[in-house]
Design an enzyme around this catalytic site. Sequence first.
Site, PDB file in Angstrom:
ATOM      1  N   GLY A   1       7.492   2.332   1.951  1.00 24.41           N
ATOM      2  CA  GLY A   1       8.594   2.322   3.038  1.00 24.41           C
ATOM      3  C   GLY A   1       8.039   2.892   4.250  1.00 24.41           C
ATOM      4  O   GLY A   1       6.734   2.563   4.611  1.00 24.41           O
ATOM      5  N   GLU A   2       8.631   3.333   5.257  1.00 27.29           N
ATOM      6  CA  GLU A   2       8.000   3.933   6.414  1.00 27.29           C
ATOM      7  C   GLU A   2       7.891   5.340   6.233  1.00 27.29           C
ATOM      8  O   GLU A   2       8.806   6.143   6.151  1.00 27.29           O
ATOM      9  CB  GLU A   2       8.852   3.824   7.332  1.00 27.29           C
ATOM     10  CG  GLU A   2       8.467   2.359   8.289  1.00 27.29           C
ATOM     11  CD  GLU A   2       6.801   2.371   8.471  1.00 27.29           C
ATOM     12  OE1 GLU A   2       6.149   1.098   8.272  1.00 27.29           O
ATOM     13  OE2 GLU A   2       6.394   3.099   9.065  1.00 27.29           O
TER      14      GLU A   2
ATOM     15  N   GLU B   1       4.880  -2.294  -7.528  1.00 26.66           N
ATOM     16  CA  GLU B   1       6.247  -2.702  -7.759  1.00 26.66           C
ATOM     17  C   GLU B   1       6.864  -4.072  -7.158  1.00 26.66           C
ATOM     18  O   GLU B   1       7.635  -4.528  -7.318  1.00 26.66           O
ATOM     19  CB  GLU B   1       7.335  -1.591  -7.179  1.00 26.66           C
ATOM     20  CG  GLU B   1       7.383  -1.426  -5.480  1.00 26.66           C
ATOM     21  CD  GLU B   1       6.239  -0.914  -5.063  1.00 26.66           C
ATOM     22  OE1 GLU B   1       4.997  -0.550  -5.701  1.00 26.66           O
ATOM     23  OE2 GLU B   1       6.288  -0.378  -3.624  1.00 26.66           O
TER      24      GLU B   1
ATOM     25  N   ARG C   1      -3.022   6.088   8.266  1.00 28.90           N
ATOM     26  CA  ARG C   1      -2.110   5.357   8.213  1.00 28.90           C
ATOM     27  C   ARG C   1      -2.451   3.752   8.689  1.00 28.90           C
ATOM     28  O   ARG C   1      -3.004   3.802   9.443  1.00 28.90           O
ATOM     29  CB  ARG C   1      -0.911   5.640   8.904  1.00 28.90           C
ATOM     30  CG  ARG C   1      -0.270   6.984   8.210  1.00 28.90           C
ATOM     31  CD  ARG C   1       1.086   7.558   9.164  1.00 28.90           C
ATOM     32  NE  ARG C   1       2.096   6.451   9.093  1.00 28.90           N
ATOM     33  CZ  ARG C   1       2.971   6.328  10.209  1.00 28.90           C
ATOM     34  NH1 ARG C   1       2.543   6.872  11.555  1.00 28.90           N
ATOM     35  NH2 ARG C   1       3.861   5.259  10.159  1.00 28.90           N
TER      36      ARG C   1
ATOM     37  N   HIS D   1       1.067  -1.941  -3.749  1.00 29.50           N
ATOM     38  CA  HIS D   1       2.279  -1.790  -4.330  1.00 29.50           C
ATOM     39  C   HIS D   1       2.302  -2.441  -5.782  1.00 29.50           C
ATOM     40  O   HIS D   1       2.992  -3.741  -5.797  1.00 29.50           O
ATOM     41  CB  HIS D   1       3.265  -2.626  -3.384  1.00 29.50           C
ATOM     42  CG  HIS D   1       3.362  -1.986  -2.044  1.00 29.50           C
ATOM     43  ND1 HIS D   1       4.415  -0.886  -1.894  1.00 29.50           N
ATOM     44  CD2 HIS D   1       2.755  -2.104  -0.925  1.00 29.50           C
ATOM     45  CE1 HIS D   1       4.159  -0.430  -0.536  1.00 29.50           C
ATOM     46  NE2 HIS D   1       3.421  -1.517   0.139  1.00 29.50           N
TER      47      HIS D   1
ATOM     48  N   CYS E   1       1.850   3.701  -1.474  1.00 32.92           N
ATOM     49  CA  CYS E   1       1.761   3.326   0.039  1.00 32.92           C
ATOM     50  C   CYS E   1       2.340   4.351   0.823  1.00 32.92           C
ATOM     51  O   CYS E   1       1.725   5.297   0.790  1.00 32.92           O
ATOM     52  CB  CYS E   1       2.331   2.218   0.292  1.00 32.92           C
ATOM     53  SG  CYS E   1       2.136   1.487   1.875  1.00 32.92           S
TER      54      CYS E   1
ATOM     55  N   ARG F   1       0.281  -3.354   5.365  1.00 37.05           N
ATOM     56  CA  ARG F   1      -0.048  -2.261   6.555  1.00 37.05           C
ATOM     57  C   ARG F   1      -0.549  -0.773   5.488  1.00 37.05           C
ATOM     58  O   ARG F   1       0.098   0.232   6.058  1.00 37.05           O
ATOM     59  CB  ARG F   1       1.185  -1.945   7.292  1.00 37.05           C
ATOM     60  CG  ARG F   1       1.541  -3.033   8.162  1.00 37.05           C
ATOM     61  CD  ARG F   1       3.086  -3.061   8.894  1.00 37.05           C
ATOM     62  NE  ARG F   1       3.165  -1.616   9.268  1.00 37.05           N
ATOM     63  CZ  ARG F   1       3.062  -1.233  10.456  1.00 37.05           C
ATOM     64  NH1 ARG F   1       2.607  -2.037  11.279  1.00 37.05           N
ATOM     65  NH2 ARG F   1       3.104  -0.201  11.063  1.00 37.05           N
TER      66      ARG F   1
END
Lengths: 332, 248
Positions: free
Chosen positions: B61-62, B219, B122, B217, B92, B154
């Site tokens: 997520g962020e 997932e 990041r 990721h 992440c 990212r």
Amino acid sequence: MSTPANNTPQSQTSVQGVGTTSTPLPAPARTQKDGGIGNTAVGTFGVKSGLAQMLKGGVIMDVVNAEQARIAEEAGACAVMALERVPADIRHHGGVARMSDPEMIKSIMDAVTIPVMAKIRIGHFVEAQILQQIGIDYIDESEVLTPADEENHVNKHSFKVPFVCGARNLGEALRRISEGAAFIRTKGEAGTGNVVEAVRHQRSVMSEIRKAGVMSEEELYAYAKEIQAPFHLLKETARLKRLPVVNFAAGGIATPADAALMMQLGCDGVFVGSGIFLSGDPAKRARAIVQAVTHYNNPKVLADVSEGLGEAMVGLTIDKDLKGGRMAGRGN
Amino acid sequence: MNELIENGPKSMVIGILALQGAFAEHQVMLQKLGLQVEICVNLVRSVQDLQTCDALVIPGGESTTIALLAKLSGLLDPLREFLRTKPVWGSCAGAILMSRNVTNAKKGGQDLLGGLSVTTTRNGWGSQIESFEVPLVVQSLSQPDRPFQGVFIRAPVVFSVDLTPEDPPLQIIARVPVQLLPDAQHLVLQNQNLADPLNPRTIVAFRQGNHLFTSFHPELTKDDRFHTYFVQECVIPSLVTGRSSLIR
């Protein structure tokens, strides 16, 4: 990745050195190297829709300068939409609304660490090539700007940068996905502070998905024809019982309650355009909407964050006299 | 390990931090694992939700958004305490939050949970157009001959490993080839041998104690081997010993 079209910028643009801030050196080559572990792929549909999945449960805020972008990031925005005028001001000023100045977009990209999106006119693939060149994270092919092409949307498969598009119903959403959109939002009626159209669009999409979900394959063929959607995407939607990509609410959301309403209607997250920076206390309202999207099913939190937010943006009635006209009808 | 499953716990509660991001994808993966142990998945949005969990997944997520929402829900310190005693997996953004330090943080810095002896950068590869997929060779997973599709969005880069004498050792699970590393200036050390296969920047998955770090990721794939790994190698042993075996 699908076949690049003639207007593809990929053939001219390498994947090198289009970084956001302090990446002046070209990145090492890692485009589709064959054989062994170096079998790397950029711009796959998986990474395009994957970024949208990372934005879920979040709020994407319209910002017009670096200062607003910083306020949005501090308030917990999961991404910002960089544009020169928020939709309410586009309505007010009239005239042709276009892609924003890349210099202004770059200043916002330098100011924040969260993803930065920007809008292009419907069908204007050169504006998209420019935004991809400056390293934008997501492109919104948006009805809020004046359309550049009344027949065709951009062939979004031929870009490495992912696209989000608006939709009023299931057929429109699946047409955009078939053109390569990796992310869908309701159109709503931008710049009005009136959530009624976003609710209408989300309810249409959800009820059509439920309808498709109980259909036999024969019926799905007929239904695909009726809603003008590609059959394979309709079949996949019926199987999943949701859109095959992430679906956000957009267009007229002005309060934490509006945001939670859209979440309870099945949206994965929320775009807020004019609603934040045209309100009395943008930082506080932004933070409240972020919390409302996370805790959308918790009335206690919703009541707490809705208190004392100051003045909301002035809302407009959506009728035939609406200043700036109906934007949702643009592009189909 | 089979013995552990037979004599070990019959059920467990795995929490997924559900403040923002791709928590639903982790939920689907964990619920479909089909292991002998019963897994209850609990979406965590409050301190009370967290208290019932035997282990936690912090999704992508962020990281700035997740940290702010955790702060506003009074979850920062309870999460840090959880990390001291129970197994946690960060993918992440979650991996960023579990790092001891970050570079390229938002202006004015951002809250972290800590727990892992690394500094991460990041958006180490740059903006979204640099996001990529690559097959990874992962010896620790079942069927190690079958590559695991790494989806990097990212993604963060492990900037350095900062082990202190008290820290449990890092067990590297997966690396990317050196030539995949971003050449961004801030990521190149002076005198750094870029061809060194043990370059910390190539680490994309590791385990420290009962914690798991993936900068990509799992997932977002249909491959559940990392989820199985977390349950069998991190969560079950911590339940069997009754407490975290962070220091072994």
